[in-house]
Design an enzyme around this catalytic site. Structure first.
Site, PDB file in Angstrom:
ATOM      1  N   LYS A  13       0.814  -1.233   0.000  1.00 21.85           N
ATOM      2  CA  LYS A  13       0.000   0.000   0.000  1.00 21.85           C
ATOM      3  C   LYS A  13       0.835   1.263   0.000  1.00 21.85           C
ATOM      4  O   LYS A  13       0.585   2.178  -0.770  1.00 21.85           O
ATOM      5  CB  LYS A  13      -0.869   0.074   1.270  1.00 21.85           C
ATOM      6  CG  LYS A  13      -2.080  -0.768   1.310  1.00 21.85           C
ATOM      7  CD  LYS A  13      -2.948  -0.380   2.511  1.00 21.85           C
ATOM      8  CE  LYS A  13      -2.312  -0.694   3.849  1.00 21.85           C
ATOM      9  NZ  LYS A  13      -2.345  -2.110   4.239  1.00 21.85           N
ATOM     10  N   ARG A  84     -10.614   0.351   8.076  1.00 19.40           N
ATOM     11  CA  ARG A  84     -10.142  -0.983   8.424  1.00 19.40           C
ATOM     12  C   ARG A  84     -11.274  -1.888   8.883  1.00 19.40           C
ATOM     13  O   ARG A  84     -11.086  -3.087   9.061  1.00 19.40           O
ATOM     14  CB  ARG A  84      -9.131  -0.902   9.571  1.00 19.40           C
ATOM     15  CG  ARG A  84      -7.772  -0.486   9.101  1.00 19.40           C
ATOM     16  CD  ARG A  84      -6.824  -0.460  10.282  1.00 19.40           C
ATOM     17  NE  ARG A  84      -5.746   0.456   9.993  1.00 19.40           N
ATOM     18  CZ  ARG A  84      -4.506   0.064   9.720  1.00 19.40           C
ATOM     19  NH1 ARG A  84      -4.192  -1.187   9.742  1.00 19.40           N
ATOM     20  NH2 ARG A  84      -3.580   0.952   9.448  1.00 19.40           N
ATOM     21  N   ARG A 123      12.312  -9.189   5.910  1.00 19.87           N
ATOM     22  CA  ARG A 123      12.540  -7.876   6.492  1.00 19.87           C
ATOM     23  C   ARG A 123      13.409  -8.005   7.747  1.00 19.87           C
ATOM     24  O   ARG A 123      13.235  -8.922   8.537  1.00 19.87           O
ATOM     25  CB  ARG A 123      11.175  -7.276   6.863  1.00 19.87           C
ATOM     26  CG  ARG A 123      11.172  -5.801   6.976  1.00 19.87           C
ATOM     27  CD  ARG A 123       9.843  -5.236   6.645  1.00 19.87           C
ATOM     28  NE  ARG A 123       8.852  -5.558   7.687  1.00 19.87           N
ATOM     29  CZ  ARG A 123       7.720  -4.883   7.822  1.00 19.87           C
ATOM     30  NH1 ARG A 123       7.424  -3.906   7.017  1.00 19.87           N
ATOM     31  NH2 ARG A 123       6.875  -5.231   8.765  1.00 19.87           N
ATOM     32  N   ARG A 156      11.712  -9.031  13.381  1.00 20.98           N
ATOM     33  CA  ARG A 156      10.669  -8.751  14.371  1.00 20.98           C
ATOM     34  C   ARG A 156       9.729  -9.944  14.466  1.00 20.98           C
ATOM     35  O   ARG A 156       9.475 -10.617  13.476  1.00 20.98           O
ATOM     36  CB  ARG A 156       9.855  -7.522  13.960  1.00 20.98           C
ATOM     37  CG  ARG A 156      10.635  -6.234  13.936  1.00 20.98           C
ATOM     38  CD  ARG A 156       9.694  -5.057  13.858  1.00 20.98           C
ATOM     39  NE  ARG A 156       8.554  -5.356  12.970  1.00 20.98           N
ATOM     40  CZ  ARG A 156       7.619  -4.489  12.651  1.00 20.98           C
ATOM     41  NH1 ARG A 156       7.660  -3.274  13.142  1.00 20.98           N
ATOM     42  NH2 ARG A 156       6.633  -4.827  11.850  1.00 20.98           N
ATOM     43  N   ARG A 167      -2.030 -12.668  11.610  1.00 19.89           N
ATOM     44  CA  ARG A 167      -2.462 -11.289  11.316  1.00 19.89           C
ATOM     45  C   ARG A 167      -3.337 -11.264  10.065  1.00 19.89           C
ATOM     46  O   ARG A 167      -4.312 -10.518   9.982  1.00 19.89           O
ATOM     47  CB  ARG A 167      -1.243 -10.375  11.104  1.00 19.89           C
ATOM     48  CG  ARG A 167      -0.578  -9.968  12.403  1.00 19.89           C
ATOM     49  CD  ARG A 167       0.803  -9.431  12.158  1.00 19.89           C
ATOM     50  NE  ARG A 167       0.811  -8.126  11.491  1.00 19.89           N
ATOM     51  CZ  ARG A 167       1.852  -7.641  10.812  1.00 19.89           C
ATOM     52  NH1 ARG A 167       2.951  -8.353  10.691  1.00 19.89           N
ATOM     53  NH2 ARG A 167       1.777  -6.449  10.257  1.00 19.89           N
TER      54      ARG A 167
END
Ligand SMILES: [Zn+2]
Length: 211
Positions: A13, A84, A123, A156, A167
């Site tokens: 996004k 959301r 990441r 992370r 998620r």
């Protein structure tokens, strides 16, 4: 043109919003950013937001909607990070109706769980300064070391495959009613966003320019 850019964590996004901003001269309205700005301005709304954040509580939908309302441009914007939930989609609808505006497109960046896992698990974050790297797209110059402070890079918890999948499940549950809402209004443009970012952007542009 008035756009919402919607999609799961890791759908790209933020990147697409910047590209759209440059090509169509749009304001990027990122919900996270405007909430932070409002807090910094210490406006009355900002102080209310701060109050909830300080308690670690969710900022109520009504207040979030007010922050959006005062920050939403009338003409050309790409809204990111909102709505959301279905309730937030209704809030947005109300805000626009009050000004006799209508959204032009709800762009849904549709990615598979596997794509998100592949992207996010590469990441790395610096333990010391928080800089973000990506082993494929933005690798550090020295393996496992931060370019800026030589701190150690780590993954992370949020970026570990199992957490990503959890998620995504939460996201999918909330997103279905929102996507249906815009589909019924004839505003939905779902784009397959599993491809490279340039190709995804080209698909969006082709669609917007054709309409
Ligand atoms: Zn660092």
């Amino acid at each position: 043109v008035k756009l919402v850019l919607f999609g799961a964590p890791g759908c790209g996004k933020g990147t697409q919003a910047k590209e759209l901003k440059d090509k169509y001269q749009l304001d990027i309205i990122s919900l996270g950013d405007i909430l932070r700005q409002e807090v910094q301005k210490k406006s009355e709304l900002g102080q209310q937001v701060q109050g909830y954040m300080a308690k670690g509580a969710l900022v109520p939908d009504e207040i979030v909607a007010k922050v959006l309302e005062v920050n939403l441009a009338d003409d050309n914007f790409v809204l990111e990070g909102y709505p959301r939930t279905y309730e937030q989609a209704l809030h947005l609808d109300k805000i626009l109706k009050k000004r006799n505006l209508d959204l032009d497109y709800f762009i849904y960046l549709d990615v598979s769980a596997q794509t998100v896992v592949n992207r996010l698990q590469l990441r790395r974050v610096c333990r010391k300064c928080g800089a973000i790297f990506h082993l494929k797209n933005m690798p550090p110059k020295v393996e496992d070391r931060c370019d800026y402070c030589s701190g150690e890079l780590m993954q992370r918890d949020d970026d570990k495959p199992q957490v990503i999948r959890q998620r995504l499940e939460v996201f999918n549950k909330q997103s279905n009613p929102i996507v249906d809402f815009y589909k019924d209004k004839g505003k939905l443009f779902a784009v397959d966003a599993n491809a490279e970012k340039d190709e995804v952007f080209a698909r969006i542009v082709r669609y917007l320019d054709k309409e």
